[in-house]
Design a protein around this motif. Structure first.
Motif, short mmCIF file in Angstrom:
data_model
loop_
_atom_site.label_atom_id
_atom_site.label_comp_id
_atom_site.label_asym_id
_atom_site.label_seq_id
_atom_site.Cartn_x
_atom_site.Cartn_y
_atom_site.Cartn_z
N UNK A 67 0.72 -1.11 0.00
CA UNK A 67 -0.05 0.06 0.12
C UNK A 67 1.00 1.23 -0.01
N UNK A 68 0.39 2.40 -0.75
CA UNK A 68 1.25 3.50 -0.75
C UNK A 68 1.49 4.00 0.68
N UNK A 92 1.02 -9.52 0.51
CA UNK A 92 -0.14 -10.10 1.41
C UNK A 92 -0.08 -9.48 2.63
N UNK A 93 0.52 -8.45 2.94
CA UNK A 93 0.58 -7.86 4.32
C UNK A 93 -0.70 -6.70 4.06
N UNK A 94 -1.02 -6.42 2.87
CA UNK A 94 -2.24 -5.53 2.88
C UNK A 94 -3.72 -6.21 3.25
N UNK A 99 -4.11 -15.04 10.81
CA UNK A 99 -3.55 -16.24 10.23
C UNK A 99 -2.72 -15.84 9.37
N UNK A 100 -2.82 -15.19 8.38
CA UNK A 100 -1.85 -14.79 7.24
C UNK A 100 -0.85 -14.08 7.48
N UNK A 101 -0.75 -13.33 8.78
CA UNK A 101 0.38 -12.85 9.26
C UNK A 101 1.19 -13.74 10.09
N UNK A 102 0.61 -14.76 10.91
CA UNK A 102 1.55 -15.72 11.24
C UNK A 102 1.86 -16.73 10.13
N UNK A 119 2.83 -2.65 8.34
CA UNK A 119 1.54 -2.80 7.92
C UNK A 119 0.47 -2.29 8.40
N UNK A 120 -0.54 -2.85 8.65
CA UNK A 120 -2.15 -2.08 8.78
C UNK A 120 -2.69 -2.62 10.12
N UNK A 121 -3.55 -1.96 10.53
CA UNK A 121 -4.50 -2.19 11.74
C UNK A 121 -5.74 -2.70 11.16
#
Length: 180
Positions: A67-68, A92-94, A99-102, A119-121
């Motif tokens: 993400x920008x 994939x961080x966006x 589960x994806x972060x782990x 990353x993001x909240x």
């Protein structure tokens, strides 16, 4: 540590994960992915970079959302660090789930001791909560009271292989937010 560098998934290798939420973004008429930083965000990203430098953590790798606003946050923060770590822009961080972060952490090569995620909240806060089953001092209270605002970061320490990263594996050792 030499064994870890040679690919041995040593159970006693100390590691740190730093979770940096992007700085304050603007709301122009663009897609969410393409939102740039606001003026305050540019200032806070630079301050966050200085505070990251103060931790004395020498990152081996940075995984940054595509993400920008995350790329701009990292570009401003990294200039404050004493050395620039290898950076991978990871789509994939966006909008990643916990589960994806782990799963991303589990893919980290074992020659990486200190990893920075930009990353993001709600992902950064959820990941810090999930990883840390304990905290030093009042760090957990401060993180949860603040709600993990923009440009904030948490540091989670653990011992072992990246493949063993799961809920409750670490200790929350630091939390910082720019307007605390």
């Amino acid at each position: 540590m030499i064994h870890a560098k040679l690919g041995d998934m040593s159970v006693d290798t100390p590691r740190r994960i730093v979770l940096l939420r992007h700085a304050k973004a603007d709301w122009p008429q663009v897609s969410d992915h393409d939102r740039p930083l606001a003026d305050r965000g540019r200032t806070d990203a630079t301050v966050a970079g200085r505070r990251l430098a103060d931790t004395k953590i020498e990152f081996d790798l940075t995984l940054c959302s595509t993400a920008v606003r995350t790329r701009e946050t990292w570009k401003l923060a990294v200039h404050e660090l004493p050395h620039r770590p290898r950076t991978v822009y990871e789509e994939r961080l966006y909008e990643a789930s916990l589960g994806e972060l782990l799963a991303l952490l589990n893919e980290t090569p074992d020659d990486v001791n200190d990893l920075l995620l930009v990353g993001h909240n709600p992902g950064m806060h959820a990941l810090a909560d999930a990883l840390a089953d304990r905290a030093e001092g009042d760090v957990m209270v401060r993180m949860n009271r603040s709600g993990f605002p923009t440009a904030a970061f948490a540091v989670v320490a653990f011992t072992g292989s990246w493949k063993s990263v799961e809920h409750g594996v670490g200790t929350l050792t630091d939390f910082w937010a720019p307007h605390d």
